[in-house]
Design a protein around this motif. Structure first.
Motif, PDB file in Angstrom:
ATOM      1  N   GLU A   1       0.825  -1.210   0.000  1.00 35.38           N
ATOM      2  CA  GLU A   1       0.000   0.000   0.000  1.00 35.38           C
ATOM      3  C   GLU A   1       0.863   1.265   0.000  1.00 35.38           C
ATOM      4  OE1 GLU A   1      -3.059   2.264   2.914  1.00 35.38           O
ATOM      5  OE2 GLU A   1      -3.366   0.116   2.666  1.00 35.38           O
ATOM      6  N   LEU A   2       1.936   1.256   0.759  1.00 33.67           N
ATOM      7  CA  LEU A   2       2.792   2.434   0.864  1.00 33.67           C
ATOM      8  C   LEU A   2       3.575   2.718  -0.408  1.00 33.67           C
ATOM      9  CD1 LEU A   2       4.214   1.796   4.433  1.00 33.67           C
ATOM     10  CD2 LEU A   2       2.695   3.679   3.777  1.00 33.67           C
ATOM     11  N   THR A   3       4.012   1.655  -1.084  1.00 37.48           N
ATOM     12  CA  THR A   3       4.917   1.824  -2.220  1.00 37.48           C
ATOM     13  C   THR A   3       4.272   1.586  -3.578  1.00 37.48           C
ATOM     14  OG1 THR A   3       5.618  -0.482  -2.117  1.00 37.48           O
ATOM     15  CG2 THR A   3       6.899   1.111  -0.827  1.00 37.48           C
ATOM     16  N   GLY A   4       3.123   0.915  -3.593  1.00 36.04           N
ATOM     17  CA  GLY A   4       2.482   0.587  -4.861  1.00 36.04           C
ATOM     18  C   GLY A   4       3.101  -0.631  -5.535  1.00 36.04           C
ATOM     19  N   LEU A   5       3.947  -1.347  -4.816  1.00 36.54           N
ATOM     20  CA  LEU A   5       4.581  -2.551  -5.362  1.00 36.54           C
ATOM     21  C   LEU A   5       3.625  -3.730  -5.320  1.00 36.54           C
ATOM     22  CD1 LEU A   5       8.025  -2.316  -3.533  1.00 36.54           C
ATOM     23  CD2 LEU A   5       7.576  -1.798  -5.937  1.00 36.54           C
ATOM     24  N   GLY A   6       3.904  -4.731  -6.145  1.00 34.63           N
ATOM     25  CA  GLY A   6       3.163  -5.982  -6.098  1.00 34.63           C
ATOM     26  C   GLY A   6       3.631  -6.808  -4.913  1.00 34.63           C
ATOM     27  N   ILE A   7       2.961  -7.924  -4.683  1.00 34.19           N
ATOM     28  CA  ILE A   7       3.265  -8.747  -3.515  1.00 34.19           C
ATOM     29  C   ILE A   7       4.687  -9.301  -3.544  1.00 34.19           C
ATOM     30  CG2 ILE A   7       2.303 -10.893  -4.457  1.00 34.19           C
ATOM     31  CD1 ILE A   7       1.262 -11.397  -1.534  1.00 34.19           C
ATOM     32  N   THR A   8       5.161  -9.750  -4.703  1.00 35.89           N
ATOM     33  CA  THR A   8       6.507 -10.313  -4.794  1.00 35.89           C
ATOM     34  C   THR A   8       7.563  -9.250  -4.518  1.00 35.89           C
ATOM     35  OG1 THR A   8       5.712 -11.924  -6.411  1.00 35.89           O
ATOM     36  CG2 THR A   8       8.092 -11.598  -6.269  1.00 35.89           C
ATOM     37  N   ALA A   9       7.403  -8.083  -5.086  1.00 34.87           N
ATOM     38  CA  ALA A   9       8.350  -6.991  -4.874  1.00 34.87           C
ATOM     39  C   ALA A   9       8.317  -6.508  -3.418  1.00 34.87           C
ATOM     40  CB  ALA A   9       8.068  -5.842  -5.822  1.00 34.87           C
ATOM     41  N   ALA A  10       7.130  -6.477  -2.816  1.00 39.52           N
ATOM     42  CA  ALA A  10       7.004  -6.056  -1.420  1.00 39.52           C
ATOM     43  C   ALA A  10       7.703  -7.062  -0.502  1.00 39.52           C
ATOM     44  CB  ALA A  10       5.535  -5.917  -1.043  1.00 39.52           C
ATOM     45  N   LYS A  11       7.530  -8.350  -0.769  1.00 38.59           N
ATOM     46  CA  LYS A  11       8.217  -9.378   0.015  1.00 38.59           C
ATOM     47  C   LYS A  11       9.722  -9.250  -0.146  1.00 38.59           C
ATOM     48  CE  LYS A  11       4.651 -12.939   0.033  1.00 38.59           C
ATOM     49  NZ  LYS A  11       4.288 -14.303  -0.386  1.00 38.59           N
ATOM     50  N   SER A  12      10.164  -8.954  -1.358  1.00 38.05           N
ATOM     51  CA  SER A  12      11.585  -8.779  -1.623  1.00 38.05           C
ATOM     52  C   SER A  12      12.131  -7.577  -0.855  1.00 38.05           C
ATOM     53  CB  SER A  12      11.814  -8.598  -3.121  1.00 38.05           C
ATOM     54  OG  SER A  12      13.161  -8.351  -3.388  1.00 38.05           O
ATOM     55  N   ARG A  13      11.367  -6.490  -0.815  1.00 36.33           N
ATOM     56  CA  ARG A  13      11.793  -5.283  -0.105  1.00 36.33           C
ATOM     57  C   ARG A  13      11.974  -5.584   1.388  1.00 36.33           C
ATOM     58  NH1 ARG A  13      10.941   0.375  -1.650  1.00 36.33           N
ATOM     59  NH2 ARG A  13      11.022  -0.499  -3.731  1.00 36.33           N
ATOM     60  N   LEU A  14      11.050  -6.380   1.957  1.00 35.68           N
ATOM     61  CA  LEU A  14      11.179  -6.755   3.367  1.00 35.68           C
ATOM     62  C   LEU A  14      12.361  -7.702   3.575  1.00 35.68           C
ATOM     63  CD1 LEU A  14       7.461  -7.209   4.457  1.00 35.68           C
ATOM     64  CD2 LEU A  14       9.070  -5.465   5.231  1.00 35.68           C
ATOM     65  N   SER A  15      12.601  -8.569   2.607  1.00 37.40           N
ATOM     66  CA  SER A  15      13.731  -9.492   2.682  1.00 37.40           C
ATOM     67  C   SER A  15      15.060  -8.732   2.685  1.00 37.40           C
ATOM     68  CB  SER A  15      13.673 -10.471   1.511  1.00 37.40           C
ATOM     69  OG  SER A  15      14.762 -11.352   1.542  1.00 37.40           O
ATOM     70  N   VAL A  16      15.156  -7.721   1.848  1.00 36.63           N
ATOM     71  CA  VAL A  16      16.358  -6.884   1.804  1.00 36.63           C
ATOM     72  C   VAL A  16      16.557  -6.201   3.161  1.00 36.63           C
ATOM     73  CG1 VAL A  16      17.316  -4.768   0.795  1.00 36.63           C
ATOM     74  CG2 VAL A  16      16.328  -6.521  -0.678  1.00 36.63           C
ATOM     75  N   CYS A  17      15.479  -5.749   3.758  1.00 39.61           N
ATOM     76  CA  CYS A  17      15.535  -5.096   5.059  1.00 39.61           C
ATOM     77  C   CYS A  17      16.028  -6.081   6.127  1.00 39.61           C
ATOM     78  CB  CYS A  17      14.147  -4.567   5.412  1.00 39.61           C
ATOM     79  SG  CYS A  17      14.147  -3.285   6.660  1.00 39.61           S
ATOM     80  N   ARG A  18      15.507  -7.294   6.099  1.00 42.08           N
ATOM     81  CA  ARG A  18      15.950  -8.328   7.053  1.00 42.08           C
ATOM     82  C   ARG A  18      17.443  -8.601   6.904  1.00 42.08           C
ATOM     83  NH1 ARG A  18      10.997 -10.681   5.353  1.00 42.08           N
ATOM     84  NH2 ARG A  18       9.474 -10.530   7.028  1.00 42.08           N
ATOM     85  N   LYS A  19      17.889  -8.731   5.673  1.00 44.03           N
ATOM     86  CA  LYS A  19      19.296  -9.017   5.409  1.00 44.03           C
ATOM     87  C   LYS A  19      20.174  -7.866   5.910  1.00 44.03           C
ATOM     88  CE  LYS A  19      22.204 -10.943   1.852  1.00 44.03           C
ATOM     89  NZ  LYS A  19      22.241 -11.498   0.500  1.00 44.03           N
ATOM     90  N   HIS A  20      19.755  -6.650   5.653  1.00 37.51           N
ATOM     91  CA  HIS A  20      20.523  -5.465   6.051  1.00 37.51           C
ATOM     92  C   HIS A  20      20.694  -5.396   7.569  1.00 37.51           C
ATOM     93  CE1 HIS A  20      22.037  -1.350   5.863  1.00 37.51           C
ATOM     94  NE2 HIS A  20      21.209  -1.074   6.865  1.00 37.51           N
ATOM     95  N   TYR A  21      19.632  -5.695   8.305  1.00 41.26           N
ATOM     96  CA  TYR A  21      19.653  -5.590   9.762  1.00 41.26           C
ATOM     97  C   TYR A  21      19.987  -6.913  10.466  1.00 41.26           C
ATOM     98  CZ  TYR A  21      17.810  -0.898   9.359  1.00 41.26           C
ATOM     99  OH  TYR A  21      17.647   0.435   9.052  1.00 41.26           O
TER     100      TYR A  21
END
Length: 69
Positions: free
Chosen positions: A13-33
């Motif tokens: 909802e915040l970014t307008g991304l699809g579900i796969t891209a949104a999951k990927s964005r959260l995955s990148v965040c997990r990896k970073h932290y």
């Protein structure tokens, strides 16, 4: 009461991304932290990494689904 954790639907909802891209964005965040796979990502962590204003994001998430008069 406001939430602490951000979910895939919130990212969509915040970014307008699809579900796969949104999951990927959260995955990148997990990896970073260094968060384990499927571990919770806080809204603050997501905002910091994606250079989003925390106050605006919290406002959007907290008013999601509520009817405005």
């Amino acid at each position: 009461m406001s939430r602490l954790i951000i979910y895939t639907g919130d990212v969509q909802e915040l970014t307008g991304l699809g579900i796969t891209a949104a999951k990927s964005r959260l995955s990148v965040c997990r990896k970073h932290y260094g968060i384990p796979s499927r571990g919770p990502v806080t809204i603050a962590e997501f905002c910091e990494l994606n250079r989003l204003d925390l106050t605006l994001v919290l406002n959007q998430i907290n008013h999601r689904g509520k009817k405005r008069v």
